[in-house]
Design a protein around this motif. Structure first.
Motif, PDB file in Angstrom:
ATOM      1  N   ASP A 152      65.081 -34.992  34.862  1.00 43.25           N
ATOM      2  CA  ASP A 152      64.688 -33.664  34.381  1.00 43.25           C
ATOM      3  C   ASP A 152      63.187 -33.666  34.109  1.00 43.25           C
ATOM      4  O   ASP A 152      62.620 -34.681  33.667  1.00 43.25           O
ATOM      5  CB  ASP A 152      65.390 -33.330  33.063  1.00 43.25           C
ATOM      6  N   LEU A 153      62.541 -32.526  34.319  1.00 45.75           N
ATOM      7  CA  LEU A 153      61.170 -32.349  33.864  1.00 45.75           C
ATOM      8  C   LEU A 153      61.191 -32.019  32.372  1.00 45.75           C
ATOM      9  O   LEU A 153      62.173 -31.483  31.850  1.00 45.75           O
ATOM     10  CB  LEU A 153      60.489 -31.229  34.641  1.00 45.75           C
ATOM     11  N   ILE A 154      60.099 -32.343  31.693  1.00 46.03           N
ATOM     12  CA  ILE A 154      59.975 -32.074  30.257  1.00 46.03           C
ATOM     13  C   ILE A 154      58.938 -30.976  30.068  1.00 46.03           C
ATOM     14  O   ILE A 154      57.763 -31.152  30.418  1.00 46.03           O
ATOM     15  CB  ILE A 154      59.554 -33.342  29.489  1.00 46.03           C
ATOM     16  N   GLY A 155      59.371 -29.851  29.537  1.00 46.61           N
ATOM     17  CA  GLY A 155      58.482 -28.712  29.349  1.00 46.61           C
ATOM     18  C   GLY A 155      58.305 -28.371  27.885  1.00 46.61           C
ATOM     19  O   GLY A 155      59.168 -28.663  27.051  1.00 46.61           O
ATOM     20  N   VAL A 156      57.178 -27.750  27.587  1.00 45.12           N
ATOM     21  CA  VAL A 156      56.917 -27.261  26.228  1.00 45.12           C
ATOM     22  C   VAL A 156      56.383 -25.833  26.319  1.00 45.12           C
ATOM     23  O   VAL A 156      55.442 -25.556  27.073  1.00 45.12           O
ATOM     24  CB  VAL A 156      55.897 -28.151  25.484  1.00 45.12           C
ATOM     25  N   ALA A 157      57.001 -24.943  25.541  1.00 43.56           N
ATOM     26  CA  ALA A 157      56.537 -23.559  25.425  1.00 43.56           C
ATOM     27  C   ALA A 157      55.799 -23.421  24.105  1.00 43.56           C
ATOM     28  O   ALA A 157      56.381 -23.632  23.036  1.00 43.56           O
ATOM     29  CB  ALA A 157      57.717 -22.592  25.485  1.00 43.56           C
ATOM     30  N   GLY A 158      54.520 -23.088  24.174  1.00 37.53           N
ATOM     31  CA  GLY A 158      53.714 -22.955  22.965  1.00 37.53           C
ATOM     32  C   GLY A 158      52.725 -24.099  22.818  1.00 37.53           C
ATOM     33  O   GLY A 158      52.863 -25.155  23.444  1.00 37.53           O
ATOM     34  N   TYR A 159      51.722 -23.874  21.970  1.00 43.03           N
ATOM     35  CA  TYR A 159      50.700 -24.902  21.722  1.00 43.03           C
ATOM     36  C   TYR A 159      51.220 -25.979  20.772  1.00 43.03           C
ATOM     37  O   TYR A 159      52.041 -25.708  19.895  1.00 43.03           O
ATOM     38  CB  TYR A 159      49.454 -24.274  21.098  1.00 43.03           C
ATOM     39  N   LEU A 160      50.697 -27.178  20.946  1.00 48.76           N
ATOM     40  CA  LEU A 160      50.993 -28.296  20.053  1.00 48.76           C
ATOM     41  C   LEU A 160      49.741 -28.656  19.251  1.00 48.76           C
ATOM     42  O   LEU A 160      48.613 -28.449  19.713  1.00 48.76           O
ATOM     43  CB  LEU A 160      51.455 -29.521  20.847  1.00 48.76           C
ATOM     44  N   GLY A 161      49.954 -29.205  18.070  1.00 48.78           N
ATOM     45  CA  GLY A 161      48.851 -29.761  17.280  1.00 48.78           C
ATOM     46  C   GLY A 161      48.119 -28.798  16.378  1.00 48.78           C
ATOM     47  O   GLY A 161      47.333 -29.223  15.519  1.00 48.78           O
ATOM     48  N   LEU A 162      48.349 -27.498  16.532  1.00 47.27           N
ATOM     49  CA  LEU A 162      47.565 -26.518  15.779  1.00 47.27           C
ATOM     50  C   LEU A 162      47.896 -26.532  14.290  1.00 47.27           C
ATOM     51  O   LEU A 162      47.003 -26.459  13.443  1.00 47.27           O
ATOM     52  CB  LEU A 162      47.794 -25.106  16.337  1.00 47.27           C
ATOM     53  N   ALA A 163      49.176 -26.612  13.961  1.00 52.31           N
ATOM     54  CA  ALA A 163      49.577 -26.503  12.552  1.00 52.31           C
ATOM     55  C   ALA A 163      49.075 -27.675  11.719  1.00 52.31           C
ATOM     56  O   ALA A 163      48.608 -27.491  10.589  1.00 52.31           O
ATOM     57  CB  ALA A 163      51.098 -26.382  12.448  1.00 52.31           C
ATOM     58  N   THR A 164      49.163 -28.893  12.253  1.00 53.79           N
ATOM     59  CA  THR A 164      48.702 -30.047  11.481  1.00 53.79           C
ATOM     60  C   THR A 164      47.191 -29.997  11.261  1.00 53.79           C
ATOM     61  O   THR A 164      46.692 -30.363  10.188  1.00 53.79           O
ATOM     62  CB  THR A 164      49.121 -31.369  12.173  1.00 53.79           C
ATOM     63  N   ALA A 165      46.454 -29.484  12.256  1.00 53.83           N
ATOM     64  CA  ALA A 165      45.008 -29.302  12.098  1.00 53.83           C
ATOM     65  C   ALA A 165      44.716 -28.166  11.120  1.00 53.83           C
ATOM     66  O   ALA A 165      43.758 -28.231  10.343  1.00 53.83           O
ATOM     67  CB  ALA A 165      44.368 -29.017  13.450  1.00 53.83           C
ATOM     68  N   GLY A 166      45.560 -27.138  11.145  1.00 56.34           N
ATOM     69  CA  GLY A 166      45.394 -26.031  10.207  1.00 56.34           C
ATOM     70  C   GLY A 166      45.607 -26.473   8.778  1.00 56.34           C
ATOM     71  O   GLY A 166      44.851 -26.085   7.871  1.00 56.34           O
ATOM     72  N   LEU A 167      46.636 -27.296   8.557  1.00 56.52           N
ATOM     73  CA  LEU A 167      46.900 -27.805   7.205  1.00 56.52           C
ATOM     74  C   LEU A 167      45.737 -28.660   6.719  1.00 56.52           C
ATOM     75  O   LEU A 167      45.311 -28.536   5.555  1.00 56.52           O
ATOM     76  CB  LEU A 167      48.193 -28.625   7.208  1.00 56.52           C
ATOM     77  N   HIS A 168      45.208 -29.508   7.579  1.00 59.67           N
ATOM     78  CA  HIS A 168      44.049 -30.333   7.215  1.00 59.67           C
ATOM     79  C   HIS A 168      42.868 -29.440   6.844  1.00 59.67           C
ATOM     80  O   HIS A 168      42.166 -29.699   5.846  1.00 59.67           O
ATOM     81  CB  HIS A 168      43.665 -31.244   8.376  1.00 59.67           C
ATOM     82  N   SER A 169      42.647 -28.385   7.614  1.00 66.33           N
ATOM     83  CA  SER A 169      41.527 -27.471   7.363  1.00 66.33           C
ATOM     84  C   SER A 169      41.681 -26.757   6.026  1.00 66.33           C
ATOM     85  O   SER A 169      40.705 -26.548   5.295  1.00 66.33           O
ATOM     86  CB  SER A 169      41.420 -26.440   8.497  1.00 66.33           C
ATOM     87  N   ILE A 170      42.912 -26.374   5.702  1.00 64.96           N
ATOM     88  CA  ILE A 170      43.181 -25.699   4.425  1.00 64.96           C
ATOM     89  C   ILE A 170      42.987 -26.666   3.266  1.00 64.96           C
ATOM     90  O   ILE A 170      42.354 -26.334   2.253  1.00 64.96           O
ATOM     91  CB  ILE A 170      44.613 -25.118   4.419  1.00 64.96           C
TER      92      ILE A 170
END
Length: 321
Positions: A152-170
Motif C-alpha cells: 500500500d502507499l502511505i498518504g497524508v491529508a493535511g500539513y504535519l508539524g505545525l501544531a508542535t511549532a505553534g505550541l513552542h511559539s506560544i
C-alpha cells in the motif's frame, strides 16, 4: 437556583433544536435517541497541566478543541459525527462565565459538523478537565488501523508539524507564526474527507495524526502486522514551519515526523486509487502527500533521497512519560 441547575438550564437553551431522532436530550438521567445501523463511539479528554495550560489558548478555543479531537477520531474511522456527551471537572473557584465560554466553543465546533450535544455531567475537581464522548454513524464500510496491506502507499491529508511549532511559539512568546499558532489552538479536522475515503473504499487503513506521524504510523503497522518505509524528502514543509525551524535552531524533520496534535489523516491505499484521492483532496483545498509504502518487513524505516536515515529517539507523544 444553584450553580449546577442554572448551568444545565443555560446549556439546554444553547443546545438548540433537537433533531427528530433525539427523543430526549439534556436535563434527564439519560438521553434517548432513535437509531438503526452501526454506531461509532469515541472518548477523549483534555486535562489542565497535562494537555493544556491556561493562556495558551482562549476558553472558547479550548472548548472547540475538546470536541475537535473527538471529531478527528470519527473522521479516521470514516464515520459521520452525530451526538456528544460533555463532562466537565471544575475547580470550586472557577466562574460560571468561564464555563459558559468553554461551552460556547463546544457548541460552535458542534455546529460546524452537524453534531448535537445531548447530555453530560458537571463535577467539582482539584484541577479543570473536560471529557467528551462522541457518537457517530458508520458508513457502509468503516476503516480501521489494522487494514493496511503490503505495498500500500502511505498518504497524508493535511500539513504535519505545525501544531508542535505553534505550541513552542506560544510558550516562548514569539511574535508572528500565526499559521503555526492557529494549528495548535484551532485544529482543522477532516471529517468530510475521511467519510468519502471510507465510502468510496479507496483506503485500507486510516488514523488521525494526534501523537505524531511516526507514532501513529507505528500504530497502523503494529496492528496490521507490517512495516513501513518513508522517504522524508516527500514531506511538504510549510514556509512558516521552515522559518520557525531556522530562526529557533530546531530540526524541522523532528517537528514533521514526531510533532503531535496536527489531526491530519494518515491512510494506506492501493496505487490504483492515487488519482482519485489526489483529485478529492485538491478539490477540497487540502494538502496531500504520498510519503512511502507499507512493507512486509516489520518496523519503520526512513530514507533521505534513497539513503537510510535514522529514526528519531522519540516517535511522538507518550501519554505516560
Amino acid at each position: 437556583m444553584n450553580l449546577e441547575s442554572s448551568l444545565i438550564t443555560w446549556i439546554q437553551k444553547k443546545s438548540g433544536k433537537l433533531s427528530s431522532a433525539v427523543k430526549l436530550g439534556i436535563g434527564d438521567d439519560c438521553a434517548v435517541v432513535k437509531f438503526s445501523g452501526d454506531l461509532i463511539f469515541t472518548k477523549d479528554s483534555l486535562v489542565e497541566g497535562t494537555h493544556f495550560k491556561w493562556g495558551y489558548q482562549t476558553l472558547f478555543q479550548l472548548g472547540r478543541k475538546a470536541l475537535a479531537v473527538n471529531l478527528s477520531d470519527v473522521a479516521a474511522m470514516g464515520g459521520v459525527p452525530l451526538y456528544a456527551l460533555v463532562e466537565l471537572g471544575i475547580p470550586k473557584k472557577f466562574s460560571q462565565e468561564k464555563i459558559k465560554e468553554i461551552y460556547r466553543g463546544i457548541f460552535f465546533e458542534a455546529k460546524t459538523q452537524a453534531t448535537t450535544i445531548i447530555g453530560g455531567n458537571i463535577v467539582t475537581s482539584a484541577c479543570f478537565w473536560i471529557s467528551i464522548t462522541l457518537i457517530g454513524k458508520s458508513a457502509k464500510h468503516f476503516v480501521t488501523r489494522s487494514g493496511a496491506r503490503s505495498h500500500d502507499l502511505i498518504g497524508v491529508a493535511g500539513y504535519l508539524g505545525l501544531a508542535t511549532a505553534g505550541l513552542h511559539s506560544i510558550k516562548r512568546g514569539l511574535k508572528g507564526y500565526g499559521v503555526l499558532k492557529k494549528a495548535y489552538q484551532k485544529p482543522c479536522v477532516l471529517v468530510g474527507v475521511g467519510s468519502v475515503l471510507a465510502q468510496k473504499r479507496w483506503v485500507h487503513a486510516m488514523i488521525d495524526v494526534s501523537d505524531g506521524f511516526l507514532k501513529d504510523l507505528n500504530h497502523v503497522c503494529c496492528q496490521s502486522k507490517l512495516g513501513a518505509q518513508i522517504e522524508i524528502t516527500n514531506l511538504s514543509i510549510h514556509p512558516q514551519l521552515s522559518l520557525w525551524a531556522k530562526k529557533n535552531n530546531k530540526n524541522v524533520f523532528h517537528a514533521l515526523l514526531s510533532g503531535g496534535e496536527d489531526y491530519a489523516l494518515l491512510f494506506t491505499f492501493p496505487s490504483k486509487h492515487l488519482k482519485n484521492i489526489h483529485k478529492l483532496l485538491k478539490n477540497n483545498g487540502i494538502l496531500f502527500n504520498v510519503l512511502g509504502e507499507i512493507t512486509p518487513k516489520k518496523g519503520l524505516f526512513l530514507t533521505q533521497k534513497g539513503k537510510p536515515h535514522p529514526l528519531p529517539k522519540c516517535l511522538g507523544y507518550d501519554h505516560f512519560s
